[in-house]
Design a protein around this motif. Structure first.
Motif, PDB file in Angstrom:
ATOM      1  N   GLY A 136       0.805  -1.220   0.000  1.00  0.00           N
ATOM      2  CA  GLY A 136       0.000   0.000   0.000  1.00  0.00           C
ATOM      3  C   GLY A 136       0.835   1.264   0.000  1.00  0.00           C
ATOM      4  N   ASN A 137       2.076   1.163  -0.510  1.00  0.00           N
ATOM      5  CA  ASN A 137       2.974   2.316  -0.483  1.00  0.00           C
ATOM      6  C   ASN A 137       3.550   2.526  -1.875  1.00  0.00           C
ATOM      7  N   LEU A 138       3.125   3.606  -2.518  1.00  0.00           N
ATOM      8  CA  LEU A 138       3.549   3.879  -3.897  1.00  0.00           C
ATOM      9  C   LEU A 138       5.034   4.192  -3.971  1.00  0.00           C
ATOM     10  N   LEU A 139       5.554   4.877  -2.969  1.00  0.00           N
ATOM     11  CA  LEU A 139       6.968   5.275  -3.006  1.00  0.00           C
ATOM     12  C   LEU A 139       7.883   4.048  -3.073  1.00  0.00           C
ATOM     13  N   ILE A 140       7.568   3.043  -2.269  1.00  0.00           N
ATOM     14  CA  ILE A 140       8.383   1.823  -2.285  1.00  0.00           C
ATOM     15  C   ILE A 140       8.344   1.182  -3.671  1.00  0.00           C
ATOM     16  N   GLY A 141       7.164   1.139  -4.258  1.00  0.00           N
ATOM     17  CA  GLY A 141       7.026   0.559  -5.584  1.00  0.00           C
ATOM     18  C   GLY A 141       7.826   1.321  -6.628  1.00  0.00           C
ATOM     19  N   LEU A 142       7.793   2.644  -6.570  1.00  0.00           N
ATOM     20  CA  LEU A 142       8.526   3.454  -7.538  1.00  0.00           C
ATOM     21  C   LEU A 142      10.035   3.276  -7.383  1.00  0.00           C
ATOM     22  N   VAL A 143      10.491   3.261  -6.140  1.00  0.00           N
ATOM     23  CA  VAL A 143      11.932   3.086  -5.902  1.00  0.00           C
ATOM     24  C   VAL A 143      12.396   1.731  -6.435  1.00  0.00           C
ATOM     25  N   ALA A 144      11.611   0.689  -6.186  1.00  0.00           N
ATOM     26  CA  ALA A 144      11.977  -0.651  -6.671  1.00  0.00           C
ATOM     27  C   ALA A 144      12.002  -0.684  -8.197  1.00  0.00           C
ATOM     28  N   ALA A 145      10.999  -0.063  -8.819  1.00  0.00           N
ATOM     29  CA  ALA A 145      10.934  -0.066 -10.289  1.00  0.00           C
ATOM     30  C   ALA A 145      12.142   0.649 -10.888  1.00  0.00           C
ATOM     31  N   VAL A 146      12.465   1.799 -10.350  1.00  0.00           N
ATOM     32  CA  VAL A 146      13.609   2.554 -10.857  1.00  0.00           C
ATOM     33  C   VAL A 146      14.899   1.765 -10.638  1.00  0.00           C
ATOM     34  N   ALA A 147      15.028   1.129  -9.476  1.00  0.00           N
ATOM     35  CA  ALA A 147      16.242   0.364  -9.182  1.00  0.00           C
ATOM     36  C   ALA A 147      16.407  -0.794 -10.157  1.00  0.00           C
ATOM     37  N   ILE A 148      15.326  -1.493 -10.447  1.00  0.00           N
ATOM     38  CA  ILE A 148      15.394  -2.633 -11.373  1.00  0.00           C
ATOM     39  C   ILE A 148      15.881  -2.177 -12.752  1.00  0.00           C
ATOM     40  N   VAL A 149      15.290  -1.117 -13.261  1.00  0.00           N
ATOM     41  CA  VAL A 149      15.651  -0.636 -14.597  1.00  0.00           C
ATOM     42  C   VAL A 149      17.079  -0.091 -14.603  1.00  0.00           C
ATOM     43  N   ALA A 150      17.431   0.661 -13.571  1.00  0.00           N
ATOM     44  CA  ALA A 150      18.771   1.252 -13.518  1.00  0.00           C
ATOM     45  C   ALA A 150      19.843   0.168 -13.458  1.00  0.00           C
ATOM     46  N   ILE A 151      19.610  -0.856 -12.635  1.00  0.00           N
ATOM     47  CA  ILE A 151      20.599  -1.938 -12.515  1.00  0.00           C
ATOM     48  C   ILE A 151      20.692  -2.727 -13.822  1.00  0.00           C
ATOM     49  N   ALA A 152      19.532  -3.043 -14.395  1.00  0.00           N
ATOM     50  CA  ALA A 152      19.529  -3.818 -15.645  1.00  0.00           C
ATOM     51  C   ALA A 152      20.267  -3.064 -16.753  1.00  0.00           C
ATOM     52  N   ARG A 153      20.069  -1.776 -16.811  1.00  0.00           N
ATOM     53  CA  ARG A 153      20.757  -0.997 -17.847  1.00  0.00           C
ATOM     54  C   ARG A 153      22.246  -0.837 -17.535  1.00  0.00           C
ATOM     55  N   ALA A 154      22.568  -0.750 -16.256  1.00  0.00           N
ATOM     56  CA  ALA A 154      23.975  -0.572 -15.874  1.00  0.00           C
ATOM     57  C   ALA A 154      24.809  -1.810 -16.194  1.00  0.00           C
ATOM     58  N   VAL A 155      24.214  -2.996 -16.041  1.00  0.00           N
ATOM     59  CA  VAL A 155      24.979  -4.228 -16.298  1.00  0.00           C
ATOM     60  C   VAL A 155      24.780  -4.726 -17.728  1.00  0.00           C
ATOM     61  N   GLY A 156      24.064  -3.973 -18.528  1.00  0.00           N
ATOM     62  CA  GLY A 156      23.923  -4.324 -19.940  1.00  0.00           C
ATOM     63  C   GLY A 156      22.811  -5.293 -20.260  1.00  0.00           C
ATOM     64  N   LEU A 157      21.908  -5.553 -19.310  1.00  0.00           N
ATOM     65  CA  LEU A 157      20.797  -6.469 -19.567  1.00  0.00           C
ATOM     66  C   LEU A 157      19.648  -5.793 -20.315  1.00  0.00           C
ATOM     67  N   ALA A 158      19.643  -4.486 -20.355  1.00  0.00           N
ATOM     68  CA  ALA A 158      18.563  -3.763 -21.029  1.00  0.00           C
ATOM     69  C   ALA A 158      19.135  -2.560 -21.757  1.00  0.00           C
ATOM     70  N   GLU A 159      18.462  -2.207 -22.854  1.00  0.00           N
ATOM     71  CA  GLU A 159      18.915  -1.066 -23.636  1.00  0.00           C
ATOM     72  C   GLU A 159      18.504   0.235 -22.959  1.00  0.00           C
ATOM     73  N   ILE A 160      19.316   1.254 -23.174  1.00  0.00           N
ATOM     74  CA  ILE A 160      18.960   2.590 -22.710  1.00  0.00           C
ATOM     75  C   ILE A 160      18.180   3.268 -23.830  1.00  0.00           C
ATOM     76  N   PRO A 161      16.918   3.700 -23.565  1.00  0.00           N
ATOM     77  CA  PRO A 161      16.127   4.318 -24.629  1.00  0.00           C
ATOM     78  C   PRO A 161      16.781   5.588 -25.143  1.00  0.00           C
ATOM     79  N   VAL A 162      16.634   5.794 -26.468  1.00  0.00           N
ATOM     80  CA  VAL A 162      17.231   6.983 -27.083  1.00  0.00           C
ATOM     81  C   VAL A 162      16.365   8.199 -26.806  1.00  0.00           C
TER      82      VAL A 162
END
Lengths: 114, 224
Positions: free
Chosen positions: A88-114
């Motif tokens: 029931g906490n949006l902030l926790i969800g947003l932080v987790a979502a950003v962390a997942i994408v940031a880590i995936a892009r940092a280690v090369g698992l996901a493309e960085i959008p142009v």
């Protein structure tokens, strides 16, 4: 640009304020047919889900052709959904979502959008 | 925009619309659709605030966000009477002021971030939309409306444009949601009840059996 956004804000206010005011300022408004309120109650989740789905699943190429997109953003948004539903906490969800994408892009698992 | 519009979901959405180059009429239409749910809030609060002078009610209307509604209706029901000061504290002190301070902070600090995409900032928008949608799903009808709205939006967006898809999903999703038979809709927390307020980010809040009954039966009339 700033002036344009102020005008846009005023126009957004013009369609937002009446929805908030009509019930408080119109006698008997709370006695409208139930089906009207039932429909309105469903608009919020439908529009928000539509916004999220299109944002994550549809990309538009330079020549304005939309196409289906699959990416790490799906995982991030799903995790956010699960955390908000569970905690029931949006902030926790947003932080987790950003962390997942940031880590995936940092280690090369996901493309960085142009 | 945070002062003039003061509508979190619509503002988040507007950022996406502007970034994607959506024409203004589309932005206005989607803002109206997205904020149509506020009709419910004002209708639910109307019986409680009917004794408040009309000028103050007009000012209250501008501050009637999801959060202000949730805090106010739960407070009124808890104390069993109208508390105008409680409304102002909830709407101004707990939402309007913090929201605008955070907006200014974002404007100042946001420009300091060199590459937002590398940090995953772009996922905040869809994640926020989903998170806010979860808060509004209080029964099977809402769930069906959300799923159908998303599906229709993506399908239509792929054959036309994202903006047309979003409008289509926002209009058709609720229509399909209404087809869910009332007997199995299981709307455990219709808007305007304390049970719905519990779902609107009120950590630790609970609903007792009396309130659950009220939630099933609809909004309760305030004492006269």
């Amino acid at each position: 640009m700033t002036t344009d956004l102020i005008l846009l804000s005023v126009l957004m206010f013009a369609v937002t304020y009446p929805t908030r005011a009509v019930g408080l300022l119109t006698p008997g408004f709370d006695r409208l047919p139930k089906v009207v309120f039932d429909y309105l109650q469903l608009v919020g989740p439908a529009v928000l889900a539509a916004l999220a789905a299109v944002s994550v699943m549809v990309v538009v190429s330079d020549d304005d052709v939309p196409s289906f997109h699959v990416g790490i953003e799906w995982v991030a948004v799903f995790v956010c959904l699960a955390l908000v539903a569970r905690k029931g906490n949006l902030l926790i969800g947003l932080v987790a979502a950003v962390a997942i994408v940031a880590i995936a892009r940092a280690v090369g698992l996901a493309e960085i959008p142009v | 925009m945070s002062v003039i519009v003061f509508a979190g979901a619509a503002q988040f959405a507007a950022v996406g619309y502007i970034a994607s180059g959506l024409p203004w009429p589309g932005i206005i239409l989607l803002t109206a659709l997205l904020n149509a749910r506020h009709l419910l809030y004002s209708a639910a609060l109307a019986p409680w605030l009917r004794e408040v002078p009309v000028v103050r009610r007009a000012a209250m209307a501008h501050l009637l966000t999801d959060e202000a509604f949730a805090l106010t209706i739960s407070h009124f029901r808890r104390i069993g009477r109208t508390d105008e000061r409680g409304f102002w504290i909830a709407a101004v002190g707990a939402t309007f002021v913090p929201w605008n301070i955070a907006t200014v902070g974002g404007v100042i600090l946001g420009a300091q971030i060199p590459d937002p995409a590398r940090l995953g900032i772009d996922v905040i928008f869809p994640a926020a939309m989903v998170g806010l949608a979860v808060g509004l799903v209080t029964g099977r009808r809402e769930l069906v409306a959300a799923i159908v709205g998303a599906g229709v939006a993506v399908g239509v967006a792929l054959v036309s444009s994202p903006s047309v898809g979003i409008v289509a999903g926002g209009v058709i999703g609720p229509l399909v949601g209404l087809l869910v038979p009332k007997a199995i809709a299981r709307e455990t927390a219709p808007l305007g009840t304390a049970a719905s307020a519990v779902r609107y980010s009120m950590p630790g809040a609970t609903v007792d059996s009396t309130e659950e009954t009220a939630a099933r039966d609809g909004p309760e009339e305030p004492p006269r």
